[in-house]
Design a protein around this motif. Structure first.
Motif: not given
Lengths: 234, 357
Positions: A44, A227, B7, B30-31, B34, B106, B114-115, B141-142, B171, B174-175, B261, B265
């Motif tokens: 990513y 975000w 992350k 994935t994802p 980590e 995912r 993998i998204q 959500a965070s 998300i 990974q964010m 997530t 939005i």
């Protein structure tokens, strides 16, 4: 003379962001620029997401064929050889995080060694707000590991300390203090300090020792996501 | 304490360790790879155990074993891997073993992508394994919210003796966000507080204190009693553990429902619509099981309609409809696979509803 910048560093320290900034700055100065994505670790947040932007700025982007396509295994493209064989003014390598990411550089060891003296800058991008880069000892450990895996000596460090959207004036200042100590202990110089204009100007006006600031580098952010704006509302 | 830039995966892993988790069993996917990566480096530093299992099935059964001793145990995976774990999760629920399971969703079905996606809502809330069981399921959500929930997730798991599930998405993992980490707690297994745990029975000890961890009840009457006990626990959880956020719902003509997530939005969409003078609010379940049925009904009492937004075919839509029980029209907007709904799309959909299209 061809100038080759290799950006390595702790996972999430801002290498890709800085690689774009290095390449854009060179292109704006009219230099023939190539930008290479050598990240073999993370699927990513890839340079390939900015293909249009780099094309607009007449930068050649070399990226693994399958980056961003959802494939979990990455491969190094053969075109990496163009960085060494072709006549660029500026070449920027964006490398994967930590020692494991730096390993990809080993493949090109001889090519790097064959560059003209002074052409190569291997830069360790540091953000002390990342948990594994928070202390002098941790930074030195990662730096030594990366150096061994990359088979390249690190030319210098970049103080890129930030908290994304929440960055305040103390980020660069705290980064300066810790990275200065790393520099004193290891002899590796601080070559750049990077940040958004307002914050970097403020830091520069505080009268720190220029030996541990290096070249100030104003950066724009391209890798940031939506975000960052959601944080405010949550 | 100073903020650090973390992350999601790293933050979740560290938060688990600080909450006393000392056993991690998992398999890379994935994802969320980590998380095991971070655990593999961090667990030895705190005297814990990281073990990469040969499969997700093995990993969840290792969780079963370690949780049986009363220790704080965690496993993580992503959608296809969590599907593999379902049998073991059902066993943990049946044997009443407190543990924490992370699902970094995912795209699906099958290997999918993998998204990020939210396609495992039904699996998480309606039971992916066999039998009548539930998991306390948090949908943060965070990254900070995930960290905060870890502060009490193990306590809840132990209080009710149920597995806890974190329903995150790619998300979230990974964010990177600036976060504040809590201090490390000093967790030790207390056999007095956990008489059920297998903490070491020796010959000569009271035979009655021998812990047998099991989900098999051959005798029908015994299994019924066991299930009745579980059901009583689930009713208690429904009564005590509902968590949600109602944002600008008081005067809202339209209430958006979303979790994780996507709720973030949607919140941006609410802010944008409010600037345009449209009265919109957001109702976000933080526990998706137990679902805040009553609270949603109350939050939407003055609304003309509801809009459920998800990154799936509308799996939570069913719960939203149950909450309002036919009193209000409920529309759905979202995408299947891994395409995230955008702020602009949500804004457009609400404006469409307002104009009565």
């Amino acid at each position: 003379m061809k100038k080759v910048y290799v950006l390595i560093g702790n996972y999430g320290s801002g290498k890709t962001e800085l690689a774009l900034n290095f390449a854009f700055r060179a292109a704006e100065e009219g230099k023939r620029t190539e930008l290479l994505d050598l990240d073999m670790v993370n699927t990513y947040f890839r340079l390939a997401e900015h293909g249009k932007l780099t094309e607009m700025k007449e930068i050649r982007l070399v990226s693994p064929n399958f980056a961003c396509s959802g494939i979990e295994t990455l491969s190094l493209p053969a075109e990496v050889a163009s960085a060494f064989d072709m006549d660029w003014d500026t070449v920027v390598f964006d490398v994967g995080g930590d020692a494991v990411g730096s390993t990809a550089l080993g493949r090109y060891h001889q090519d790097f060694m064959d560059l003209e003296p002074g052409a190569l800058e291997v830069l360790n991008v540091i953000n002390i707000r990342r948990p594994l880069s928070g202390t002098v000892e941790k930074i030195i450990r990662i730096q030594e590991e990366m150096q061994a895996h990359a088979r390249l000596p690190i030319s210098g460090m970049i103080n890129n300390t930030n908290l994304a959207e929440a960055t305040g004036p103390e980020e660069l200042r705290d980064g300066y203090e810790i990275i200065r100590e790393v520099s004193e202990r290891t002899g590796v110089p601080v070559l750049y300090t990077s940040g958004k204009k307002q914050l970097l100007d403020r830091f520069l006006s505080e009268g720190h020792d220029p030996r541990y600031i290096g070249t100030p580098m104003y950066i724009d952010t391209y890798m940031a996501r939506d975000w960052n704006s959601w944080i405010k509302s949550l | 304490m100073a903020l650090t830039l973390m992350k999601g995966s790293e933050a979740i892993a560290e938060a688990a360790i600080r909450a006393g988790a000392r056993f991690f069993f998992g398999y890379p996917i994935t994802p969320q790879t980590e998380i095991p990566e971070y655990m593999s480096a961090r667990m030895p530093e705190v005297g814990g155990c990281f073990l990469q299992a040969e499969s997700e099935v093995a990993a969840i059964n290792m969780v079963y074993g370690a949780a049986s001793t009363g220790a704080r145990v965690i496993t993580s995976s992503s959608s296809p891997g969590v599907s593999l774990k379902q049998e073991g999760i059902s066993y943990c629920a049946g044997a009443q073993l407190p543990c924490v399971i992370l699902n970094v969703m995912r795209g699906g079905p099958g290997l999918g992508s993998i998204q990020a996606s939210q396609g495992d809502y039904n699996q998480a809330t309606k039971g992916g394994g066999n039998g009548d069981y539930h998991l306390i399921t948090y949908a943060p959500a965070s990254i900070q919210e995930a960290i905060n929930i870890f502060g009490f997730a193990f306590d809840k798991a132990e209080k009710y003796r149920v597995p806890v599930l974190f329903l995150a998405d790619g998300i979230m993992a990974q964010m990177m966000e600036p976060v504040e980490m809590p201090e490390m707690i000093d967790f030790k297994v207390d056999p007095e507080k956990k008489p059920w745990a297998a903490t070491g029975w020796k010959p000569g000890d009271d035979p009655a204190k021998r812990a047998v961890i099991n989900s098999l009840y051959i005798n029908t009457e015994e299994l019924t009693v066991h299930n009745n006990n579980l059901q009583a626990i689930y009713r208690e959880i429904e009564k005590n553990e509902v968590m949600y956020e109602a944002y600008m719902t008081e005067d809202a003509d339209y209430v958006i429902t979303a979790f994780g997530t996507v709720a973030r939005i949607a919140k941006s969409a609410v802010n944008e619509l409010r600037e345009k003078g449209v009265k919109v609010g957001l109702f976000r379940p933080i526990t998706v099981w137990p679902f805040p049925y009553k609270e949603l009904k109350e939050a939407a009492v003055n609304a003309k309609a509801l809009l459920d937004v998800e990154a799936n075919e509308g799996q939570m839509l069913i719960d939203v409809k149950l909450a309002v029980n036919g009193d209000k029209p409920v529309e759905y907007f979202g995408h299947c696979g891994s395409l995230m709904p955008t702020t602009a799309e949500i804004v457009a959909k609400i404006l469409e509803m307002k104009e009565g299209k």
